[in-house]
Scaffold this active site. Structure first.
Site, PDB file in Angstrom:
ATOM      1  N   TYR B 148       0.830  -1.207   0.000  1.00 31.98           N
ATOM      2  CA  TYR B 148       0.000   0.000   0.000  1.00 31.98           C
ATOM      3  C   TYR B 148       0.865   1.257   0.000  1.00 31.98           C
ATOM      4  O   TYR B 148       0.696   2.154  -0.830  1.00 31.98           O
ATOM      5  CB  TYR B 148      -0.904  -0.031   1.229  1.00 31.98           C
ATOM      6  N   LYS B 152       1.247   4.059  -3.058  1.00 33.17           N
ATOM      7  CA  LYS B 152       1.001   5.490  -2.852  1.00 33.17           C
ATOM      8  C   LYS B 152       2.254   6.305  -3.197  1.00 33.17           C
ATOM      9  O   LYS B 152       2.160   7.373  -3.815  1.00 33.17           O
ATOM     10  CB  LYS B 152       0.575   5.745  -1.402  1.00 33.17           C
TER      11      LYS B 152
END
Lengths: 326, 326
Positions: B148, B152
């Site tokens: 994750y 990002k």
């Protein structure tokens, strides 16, 4: 041991393959097979193991799978669209530098129980001005100012995540400017750093487009091959999750370069450098990082030259058969 | 002014839409139309402008083009597979969090003379332990320890490059943990930071899985909406090439949180917190950054709470109609 070199036709790729051919082994293990891949045919190199050349485009779906079909133990991924071209052709830069690399990593990922060492050549262009007090340390953030630097920074992130997940065992090395680059002058904005040494040593005129106080970070082609071999053989447990490293080099001003040339080849060589200021080149160069404190890489055993004079002597030894123009 | 909110069904998306509906304008300009997009239908909100809801998957080719067909002036991109799910489902995480975002950016890029403001919600999970002396400053490097965080960080790099190229006008905001999160407890490892306040205020028991000396970085849902609005309206010339910002927040230990709860709601509320140490949660939390010095964001006018007590009072005001359980 089987080895795959992606981007084997480039200068650094050739230096690497020549070194592996000379040594016949990597990390103490004999090399049985090497595939040299590129979009143009890599030069033939004599070696005590099989060298297969393969010409194709890594960014074509399916090509990455074909390249790893024989499960190379070590993959050197050096292929890239260079900075200027990635800036001029947005789609091509992202396709080759990002998608091509991701195809490679994903091809590896989906093969069960296959975790090759992947050595990825990144760049100091993952950094962008303004810089902190120099030298730049290992924890400075990545804010690239080119699409090329962006693509390399993204691939570093992918490499770290795929390594953390256990899909591959990656090491990223951010190369200094390779100097003295053998061969003809090229159009890279950084070309003069090599040109002002290479051309005078060959009895030819060189153009210097910037002032002598410009400082830059250099390592020889021999060191570049050394970085790659070391990255392929080091114990990655020492890296933890931080898989990309600033490589050591020599921080030298253009003035330092010229004085080193004088020491090695005399005033006559230095007189072949013609000043021809180019504000465009000067502006590009002013955005580049200058010097680094590559503490992690040094602690991990990566080695570069310790003076610019040494860089020049290596060029004379490796490229000019020990002889310089009179 | 037309607005697109991608990820409009999430908690932060809803807070943003409610605020825009209340104010009717953004950056002084009246809003004429807002599209709230998500994979599930965003809640209906009453507003002085048209709100259209759209349910689809951004990572399906063609969907990004459809979403920007009406050329929204401001795009809030909040959609993401959360940390735990991106870790559990590698392909889904990369497909939604990376490919979906890239589809959006590319859809914008190919439209001539269309340069919308894009506000991208990133995360402090772009950082990874070990951390330097705290608080962490704005130039610390990004070494995410989750897929994750990696996704990002990659999108931040894309956003900066696409902005530098003039394809869009991006601002990335790295949100603190949003606290107190309204609604039911969720399974996020960070859930207890909200739970130990929200449940006691509602007269229910909460479980505390870590020790009281755990320090974390918090901001209220109200602040999150404020960050988004500010990012949509600030002059991006001030950002230069560095488009992602650590958002301000309140650095508080769990002990600080509990004392703030005592001050606002008394011993009886605090007594509803049950200690149940969970070494798994403790280990996850130990890898998170703790406190920041978000100097750039503060200088640019981003504002958060200044104490954890304020965060609790905002929860009571915004979510509980001013009333707490006896």
């Amino acid at each position: 041991m089987r080895i795959l070199v992606i981007g084997g036709a480039g200068m650094v790729g050739r230096k690497l393959i020549e070194r592996l051919a000379r040594e016949g082994r990597l990390g103490g293990k004999p090399i049985s097979h090497l595939t040299a891949h590129d979009v143009v045919a890599p030069a033939r190199v004599e070696a005590p193991f099989t060298i297969e050349t393969r010409v194709s485009d890594l960014s074509v779906p399916g090509e990455a799978e074909a390249l790893i079909k024989d499960r190379p133990d070590v993959i050197f991924h050096l292929a890239a669209i260079v900075s200027g071209e990635a800036e001029a052709d947005f789609d091509k830069g992202y396709r080759i530098n990002l998608d091509g690399t991701r195809f490679l990593f994903d091809a590896i990922r989906v093969v069960e129980s296959y975790v090759p060492r992947v050595v990825f050549t990144s760049t100091l262009a993952v950094f962008g001005a303004p810089y902190p007090a120099e030298p730049i340390d290992d924890e400075f953030f990545q804010t690239p100012l080119t699409s090329y630097g962006t693509q390399k920074a993204i691939c570093e992130l992918l490499m770290a995540d795929y390594s953390r997940r256990g899909f591959l065992d990656g090491v990223g090395i951010r190369l200094p400017t390779i100097c003295v680059r053998p061969g003809k002058p090229n159009k890279a904005a950084s070309g003069f750093f090599s040109g002002i040494i290479r051309e005078p040593l060959a009895g030819q005129e060189a153009i210097l487009p910037v002032s002598e106080d410009v400082v830059h970070w250099h390592a020889s082609p021999r060191s570049a091959a050394g970085f790659l071999v070391h990255a392929a053989t080091l114990d990655t447990a020492q890296l933890g999750a931080r898989r990309s490293l600033n490589m050591p080099g020599v921080g030298a001003s253009v003035g330092d370069q010229i004085e080193a040339l004088r020491k090695v080849a005399g005033d006559k060589a230095v007189a072949r450098i013609r000043r021809e200021p180019d504000p465009v080149v000067a502006k590009i160069v002013s955005g580049w990082p200058r010097t680094f404190n590559p503490a992690r890489a040094l602690a991990l055993g990566f080695k570069a030259e310790t003076s610019f004079e040494e860089i020049i002597r290596i060029h004379i030894e490796d490229e000019l058969g020990g002889k310089i123009a009179d």
